[in-house]
Design a protein around this motif. Sequence first.
Motif, mmCIF file in Angstrom:
data_model
loop_
_atom_site.group_PDB
_atom_site.id
_atom_site.type_symbol
_atom_site.label_atom_id
_atom_site.label_comp_id
_atom_site.label_asym_id
_atom_site.label_seq_id
_atom_site.Cartn_x
_atom_site.Cartn_y
_atom_site.Cartn_z
ATOM 1 N N HIS A 146 52.050 -119.058 -21.539
ATOM 2 C CA HIS A 146 52.109 -120.389 -20.984
ATOM 3 C C HIS A 146 53.668 -120.559 -20.452
ATOM 4 O O HIS A 146 54.323 -121.540 -20.803
ATOM 5 N N PRO A 147 54.050 -119.590 -19.285
ATOM 6 C CA PRO A 147 55.161 -119.887 -18.933
ATOM 7 C C PRO A 147 55.778 -121.362 -18.175
ATOM 8 O O PRO A 147 54.861 -121.762 -17.585
ATOM 9 N N GLY A 148 56.725 -122.007 -18.656
ATOM 10 C CA GLY A 148 57.072 -123.046 -18.128
ATOM 11 C C GLY A 148 56.320 -123.987 -18.814
ATOM 12 O O GLY A 148 56.741 -125.586 -18.382
ATOM 13 N N ASN A 149 55.575 -124.036 -19.749
ATOM 14 C CA ASN A 149 54.746 -125.217 -20.407
ATOM 15 C C ASN A 149 54.763 -124.812 -22.029
ATOM 16 O O ASN A 149 53.753 -124.300 -22.502
ATOM 17 N N ARG A 150 56.121 -125.294 -22.369
ATOM 18 C CA ARG A 150 56.046 -124.970 -23.956
ATOM 19 C C ARG A 150 54.997 -125.890 -24.910
ATOM 20 O O ARG A 150 54.990 -125.543 -26.158
ATOM 21 N N THR A 151 54.676 -126.925 -24.424
ATOM 22 C CA THR A 151 53.694 -127.851 -25.130
ATOM 23 C C THR A 151 52.278 -127.238 -25.308
ATOM 24 O O THR A 151 52.039 -127.015 -26.485
ATOM 25 N N ALA A 152 51.891 -126.647 -24.158
ATOM 26 C CA ALA A 152 50.919 -125.681 -24.157
ATOM 27 C C ALA A 152 50.967 -124.368 -24.945
ATOM 28 O O ALA A 152 50.243 -124.030 -25.765
ATOM 29 N N ALA A 153 52.175 -123.824 -25.096
ATOM 30 C CA ALA A 153 52.578 -122.534 -25.678
ATOM 31 C C ALA A 153 52.391 -123.078 -27.213
ATOM 32 O O ALA A 153 52.080 -122.262 -28.133
ATOM 33 N N ALA A 154 52.867 -124.318 -27.675
ATOM 34 C CA ALA A 154 53.048 -124.486 -29.168
ATOM 35 C C ALA A 154 51.633 -124.915 -29.511
ATOM 36 O O ALA A 154 51.179 -124.322 -30.765
ATOM 37 N N GLY A 155 50.775 -125.400 -28.688
ATOM 38 C CA GLY A 155 49.295 -125.741 -29.074
ATOM 39 C C GLY A 155 48.700 -124.189 -29.368
ATOM 40 O O GLY A 155 47.831 -124.183 -30.141
ATOM 41 N N ALA A 156 49.029 -123.182 -28.320
ATOM 42 C CA ALA A 156 48.361 -122.015 -28.554
ATOM 43 C C ALA A 156 48.671 -121.403 -29.808
ATOM 44 O O ALA A 156 48.027 -120.545 -30.323
ATOM 45 N N SER A 157 49.924 -121.531 -30.264
ATOM 46 C CA SER A 157 50.541 -120.829 -31.376
ATOM 47 C C SER A 157 50.025 -121.687 -32.644
ATOM 48 O O SER A 157 50.427 -121.204 -33.696
ATOM 49 N N HIS A 158 49.347 -122.975 -32.415
ATOM 50 C CA HIS A 158 49.054 -123.663 -33.655
ATOM 51 C C HIS A 158 50.094 -124.355 -34.447
ATOM 52 O O HIS A 158 49.952 -124.100 -35.809
ATOM 53 N N LEU A 159 51.218 -124.362 -33.820
ATOM 54 C CA LEU A 159 52.530 -124.862 -34.248
ATOM 55 C C LEU A 159 52.725 -126.212 -33.918
ATOM 56 O O LEU A 159 52.412 -126.563 -32.866
ATOM 57 N N SER A 160 53.469 -127.159 -34.759
ATOM 58 C CA SER A 160 53.871 -128.392 -34.061
ATOM 59 C C SER A 160 54.846 -127.970 -33.087
ATOM 60 O O SER A 160 55.736 -126.949 -33.099
ATOM 61 N N ARG A 161 55.381 -128.838 -32.243
ATOM 62 C CA ARG A 161 56.349 -128.672 -31.165
ATOM 63 C C ARG A 161 57.589 -128.241 -31.936
ATOM 64 O O ARG A 161 58.435 -127.297 -31.429
ATOM 65 N N SER A 162 58.053 -128.956 -32.634
ATOM 66 C CA SER A 162 59.540 -128.716 -33.321
ATOM 67 C C SER A 162 59.386 -127.375 -34.050
ATOM 68 O O SER A 162 60.426 -126.383 -33.943
ATOM 69 N N VAL A 163 58.253 -126.860 -34.935
ATOM 70 C CA VAL A 163 58.514 -125.561 -35.462
ATOM 71 C C VAL A 163 58.275 -124.518 -34.421
ATOM 72 O O VAL A 163 59.213 -123.652 -34.589
ATOM 73 N N PHE A 164 57.625 -124.871 -33.263
ATOM 74 C CA PHE A 164 57.580 -123.807 -32.396
ATOM 75 C C PHE A 164 58.995 -123.626 -31.827
ATOM 76 O O PHE A 164 59.408 -122.555 -31.499
ATOM 77 N N TYR A 165 59.730 -124.717 -31.387
ATOM 78 C CA TYR A 165 61.188 -124.519 -30.664
ATOM 79 C C TYR A 165 61.987 -123.879 -31.613
ATOM 80 O O TYR A 165 62.815 -123.368 -31.104
ATOM 81 N N GLN A 166 61.756 -124.135 -32.965
ATOM 82 C CA GLN A 166 62.727 -123.449 -33.931
ATOM 83 C C GLN A 166 62.487 -121.887 -33.945
ATOM 84 O O GLN A 166 63.438 -120.974 -33.757
ATOM 85 N N ARG A 167 61.059 -121.400 -33.740
ATOM 86 C CA ARG A 167 60.817 -120.047 -33.643
ATOM 87 C C ARG A 167 61.225 -119.539 -32.455
ATOM 88 O O ARG A 167 61.975 -118.523 -32.331
ATOM 89 N N ILE A 168 61.193 -120.193 -31.216
ATOM 90 C CA ILE A 168 61.853 -119.869 -29.883
ATOM 91 C C ILE A 168 63.298 -119.473 -29.957
ATOM 92 O O ILE A 168 63.717 -118.280 -29.668
#
Length: 200
Positions: A146-168
Amino acid sequence: ARALRGRALAGSAPGGVAAPATAMLVSLPVDAVFDDAAVLAFVRSLVDAADVERVTVSVGRAAEGIDAALASVHEAVDLAGGRRRRAGRGPSLRRVENRPLVQLVTALRDDHRVLEHGERMLAPLIAHDLSRSGDLLDVLEAMLAHPGNRTAAAGASHLSRSVFYQRIALIEELLNADLDDGETQTALHLALLVRRSAGR
C-alpha cells in the motif's frame, strides 16, 4: 472447466503458500475468454459459498507449450505467496500481468545472487524477527503493498496506526533506510518477493 470448453488439473498445495491451497492448471481453447469475470465465476463454482469470501486466486500468464505453462504456474505460485487481504470482500484476484516485479522474480528464481542480495538487504529485519518472534517482515510487506497509504497498510497488518508507525520507524532504523524513497521501496519489495518465492 468444461463450461469454458477446457480441462483443469488440480494438484497439491504449492510450497510457500498458506494452506489450504491448491495449484491448478487450466487448459482452454485459444479463443476462450478467461477475463476477470470468468476467473471469478470459475472460483465461485469450485468453492462453497460460505468460504468464497476468503479465497485468493492468482493467475499466471496465458501460455502455449509445457515450458511456458510451467513458468505460468511458477508465476501464479509466486504471486499467491504474498500477504492475503482481510476476508469479507469477495474472492481476491491477482493477475501476474499486473505485477511486473513478480514476473521478474519468476524469471530470476534460479539465480542465487538475487536471493543472496535480498537476504543481505533484509538481514537486520530477519534477525530481529527471529530473536523476538517479531513481525517486521510482515509489516514491511503490508507497507509495500500500500505505497503512499499507510492507513491502509496499518489495516492490512492488523495493527493500530500508532503501533504500525512505531514498527516502520524501527524498520527504517534497522535498515538505515528511508522507506519513503522509491528506489528503496522497489529494492525491498523485490527482496521480499524473492524471499517468499524461495519459501522462506
